[in-house]
Every structure is written in structure tokens, then in C-alpha cells.
Design a protein around this motif. Sequence first.
Motif, PDB file in Angstrom:
ATOM      1  N   VAL A  72       0.836  -1.201   0.000  1.00  0.00           N
ATOM      2  CA  VAL A  72       0.000   0.000   0.000  1.00  0.00           C
ATOM      3  C   VAL A  72       0.873   1.254   0.000  1.00  0.00           C
ATOM      4  O   VAL A  72       0.622   2.209  -0.753  1.00  0.00           O
ATOM      5  N   LEU A  73       1.918   1.255   0.821  1.00  0.00           N
ATOM      6  CA  LEU A  73       2.801   2.422   0.882  1.00  0.00           C
ATOM      7  C   LEU A  73       3.479   2.691  -0.456  1.00  0.00           C
ATOM      8  O   LEU A  73       3.540   3.843  -0.918  1.00  0.00           O
ATOM      9  N   TRP A  74       3.988   1.627  -1.092  1.00  0.00           N
ATOM     10  CA  TRP A  74       4.631   1.815  -2.390  1.00  0.00           C
ATOM     11  C   TRP A  74       3.618   2.243  -3.452  1.00  0.00           C
ATOM     12  O   TRP A  74       3.925   3.051  -4.335  1.00  0.00           O
ATOM     13  N   SER A  75       2.409   1.716  -3.370  1.00  0.00           N
ATOM     14  CA  SER A  75       1.355   2.106  -4.321  1.00  0.00           C
ATOM     15  C   SER A  75       1.019   3.580  -4.186  1.00  0.00           C
ATOM     16  O   SER A  75       0.897   4.308  -5.193  1.00  0.00           O
ATOM     17  N   ILE A  76       0.871   4.049  -2.941  1.00  0.00           N
ATOM     18  CA  ILE A  76       0.579   5.462  -2.685  1.00  0.00           C
ATOM     19  C   ILE A  76       1.737   6.332  -3.181  1.00  0.00           C
ATOM     20  O   ILE A  76       1.537   7.401  -3.763  1.00  0.00           O
ATOM     21  N   SER A  77       2.971   5.866  -2.948  1.00  0.00           N
ATOM     22  CA  SER A  77       4.142   6.628  -3.381  1.00  0.00           C
ATOM     23  C   SER A  77       4.192   6.755  -4.903  1.00  0.00           C
ATOM     24  O   SER A  77       4.454   7.843  -5.443  1.00  0.00           O
ATOM     25  N   ILE A  78       3.918   5.661  -5.608  1.00  0.00           N
ATOM     26  CA  ILE A  78       3.933   5.693  -7.077  1.00  0.00           C
ATOM     27  C   ILE A  78       2.826   6.606  -7.602  1.00  0.00           C
ATOM     28  O   ILE A  78       3.037   7.387  -8.545  1.00  0.00           O
ATOM     29  N   CYS A  79       1.655   6.552  -6.970  1.00  0.00           N
ATOM     30  CA  CYS A  79       0.560   7.430  -7.396  1.00  0.00           C
ATOM     31  C   CYS A  79       0.865   8.889  -7.076  1.00  0.00           C
ATOM     32  O   CYS A  79       0.462   9.794  -7.817  1.00  0.00           O
ATOM     33  N   PHE A 136       5.788   5.720  11.178  1.00  0.00           N
ATOM     34  CA  PHE A 136       5.242   6.955  10.606  1.00  0.00           C
ATOM     35  C   PHE A 136       6.272   7.718   9.778  1.00  0.00           C
ATOM     36  O   PHE A 136       5.962   8.242   8.715  1.00  0.00           O
ATOM     37  N   GLY A 137       7.498   7.787  10.269  1.00  0.00           N
ATOM     38  CA  GLY A 137       8.547   8.485   9.523  1.00  0.00           C
ATOM     39  C   GLY A 137       8.862   7.805   8.214  1.00  0.00           C
ATOM     40  O   GLY A 137       9.023   8.468   7.181  1.00  0.00           O
ATOM     41  N   THR A 138       8.943   6.484   8.240  1.00  0.00           N
ATOM     42  CA  THR A 138       9.225   5.735   7.015  1.00  0.00           C
ATOM     43  C   THR A 138       8.100   5.909   6.012  1.00  0.00           C
ATOM     44  O   THR A 138       8.335   6.133   4.814  1.00  0.00           O
ATOM     45  N   ALA A 139       6.856   5.811   6.494  1.00  0.00           N
ATOM     46  CA  ALA A 139       5.701   5.953   5.601  1.00  0.00           C
ATOM     47  C   ALA A 139       5.671   7.339   4.962  1.00  0.00           C
ATOM     48  O   ALA A 139       5.471   7.470   3.749  1.00  0.00           O
ATOM     49  N   GLN A 140       5.891   8.373   5.779  1.00  0.00           N
ATOM     50  CA  GLN A 140       5.874   9.736   5.233  1.00  0.00           C
ATOM     51  C   GLN A 140       7.020   9.941   4.249  1.00  0.00           C
ATOM     52  O   GLN A 140       6.867  10.616   3.228  1.00  0.00           O
ATOM     53  N   SER A 141       8.176   9.349   4.551  1.00  0.00           N
ATOM     54  CA  SER A 141       9.328   9.482   3.657  1.00  0.00           C
ATOM     55  C   SER A 141       9.063   8.831   2.303  1.00  0.00           C
ATOM     56  O   SER A 141       9.390   9.400   1.254  1.00  0.00           O
ATOM     57  N   LEU A 142       8.472   7.633   2.319  1.00  0.00           N
ATOM     58  CA  LEU A 142       8.133   6.966   1.057  1.00  0.00           C
ATOM     59  C   LEU A 142       7.102   7.772   0.269  1.00  0.00           C
ATOM     60  O   LEU A 142       7.182   7.882  -0.954  1.00  0.00           O
ATOM     61  N   PHE A 143       6.136   8.316   0.990  1.00  0.00           N
ATOM     62  CA  PHE A 143       5.107   9.133   0.355  1.00  0.00           C
ATOM     63  C   PHE A 143       5.751  10.347  -0.325  1.00  0.00           C
ATOM     64  O   PHE A 143       5.468  10.648  -1.486  1.00  0.00           O
ATOM     65  N   GLN A 144       6.651  11.028   0.390  1.00  0.00           N
ATOM     66  CA  GLN A 144       7.311  12.212  -0.154  1.00  0.00           C
ATOM     67  C   GLN A 144       8.269  11.855  -1.283  1.00  0.00           C
ATOM     68  O   GLN A 144       8.446  12.626  -2.220  1.00  0.00           O
ATOM     69  N   LEU A 145       8.889  10.685  -1.180  1.00  0.00           N
ATOM     70  CA  LEU A 145       9.793  10.232  -2.241  1.00  0.00           C
ATOM     71  C   LEU A 145       9.081  10.228  -3.589  1.00  0.00           C
ATOM     72  O   LEU A 145       9.612  10.718  -4.594  1.00  0.00           O
ATOM     73  N   GLY A 146       7.876   9.668  -3.611  1.00  0.00           N
ATOM     74  CA  GLY A 146       7.115   9.630  -4.861  1.00  0.00           C
ATOM     75  C   GLY A 146       6.829  11.015  -5.397  1.00  0.00           C
ATOM     76  O   GLY A 146       7.013  11.278  -6.589  1.00  0.00           O
ATOM     77  N   GLY A 147       6.394  11.915  -4.513  1.00  0.00           N
ATOM     78  CA  GLY A 147       6.076  13.274  -4.948  1.00  0.00           C
ATOM     79  C   GLY A 147       7.292  14.026  -5.459  1.00  0.00           C
ATOM     80  O   GLY A 147       7.247  14.680  -6.509  1.00  0.00           O
ATOM     81  N   ASN A 148       8.393  13.939  -4.729  1.00  0.00           N
ATOM     82  CA  ASN A 148       9.602  14.651  -5.136  1.00  0.00           C
ATOM     83  C   ASN A 148      10.151  14.118  -6.459  1.00  0.00           C
ATOM     84  O   ASN A 148      10.595  14.881  -7.318  1.00  0.00           O
TER      85      ASN A 148
END
Length: 197
Positions: free
Chosen positions: A19-26, A139-151
Motif C-alpha cells: 500500500v505504501l509503495w502504491s501510494i508513493s507511485i501514485c 510513521f517516519g518511514t511511511a511519510q518518507s516513502l510518500f514524499q519520495l514519490g512526490g519529489n
Amino acid sequence: MAMTRQQTGAPAQATAWLVLWSISICHMINDVMQSMLSSIYPLLQAEFSLDYTQIGLLTAGFQITASLLQPVVGSVTDRHPQPRSLPLGMASTFVGVILLATAHQYSMLLAGAMLIGIGSAVFHPESSRVARIASGGRFGTAQSLFQLGGNFGQSLGPLLAAFVVVPLGRPSVAWFAVAAALGAAVLWRVGDWAEGQ
């Protein structure tokens, strides 16, 4: 004093990596669309003979919908979670990209920019909330993965504009809609998962 799950013996929720990787890719797909829009301004200016005011209005239309609408969406989804809104947000981006690719007049360009902004405003708050649920306490890892996709998406958009849109012309922007459609399909599955949590 509050007891942690580890102290009470209750099992901690596992991190939902898929789910985290999916959100990051999206998130990457969403932000590619945003950065691509500003990157093709010179192309739009030449094709539609836009002046600085019209380009400024395109930016304002996108930013107002993407930025000012976002806290409103976040406030609503905090009270009433809407994981099913995720694919709807990406669908708005899809329509916006198609309008940019097929526009015959300035008003269609403006509508396309605003629809991409609406898609972004719907995507960010709810996807961030879902990423937190999927974190399993990381939480930090999840937010970092999320931001990775956006950046990564922000950096990729101008490159794709340079290597795809500029040589092939504005209609090639429609190829970006394929990515938005795939993102909507992924987010539909993410919404399924989030509703079950």
C-alpha cells in the motif's frame, strides 16, 4: 498512563508495504502532471499566442484549486474518511490532462489546469492519511516513502515534457493520461484496502 500495544500484548499492525509503495507511485504520477503543466508553458504560449496575464491565470487556476481546496478536503476527510475519493481525484487529473492535450481554445486550457489542481487537492490529504494507516507505526518511514514519490514526480515532469511533449507536440500530453488512468486503478485497490481498516 496510556499503555502501548507492546505493553498490553496487543499485536501491532504490520506495515502494509504494498500500500505504501502504491501510494508513493501514485504520488509520483500526480506530481508529474503538476510539474509537466508549468514545463509546457512556452509551448502553450507559442501555440495559443498567450500573454503573461493568461499564463499567470493558468498558474493561478491550478494553484488555487490545488492549494486552497486541499485543506478543505483534508478537514472533511479527517471527520469523514473517504478512501474512495482517491481514484476520483486521479480521474479529475485524467480529464485535465486530456483537456490540455486536445484544447482548441484558452478556456479549455484553463479548465484542464484547474482539473489537475482539483485532482491534486483531493489526492494529497486522503493519500497521506492512508499512508499513515498503512505505516504500522513506522510513521517516519511511511511519510518518507510518500514524499519520495512526490519529489521524484516533480523532477520527472520537466524531463518528460522536454523529451516527449516538446518533440512530439502538445497532443502527446495525452500519453500522460495513460499514467493517470493506471494510477486511478491502483488507487481503487488502495481504497478497497483502506475501507477494510
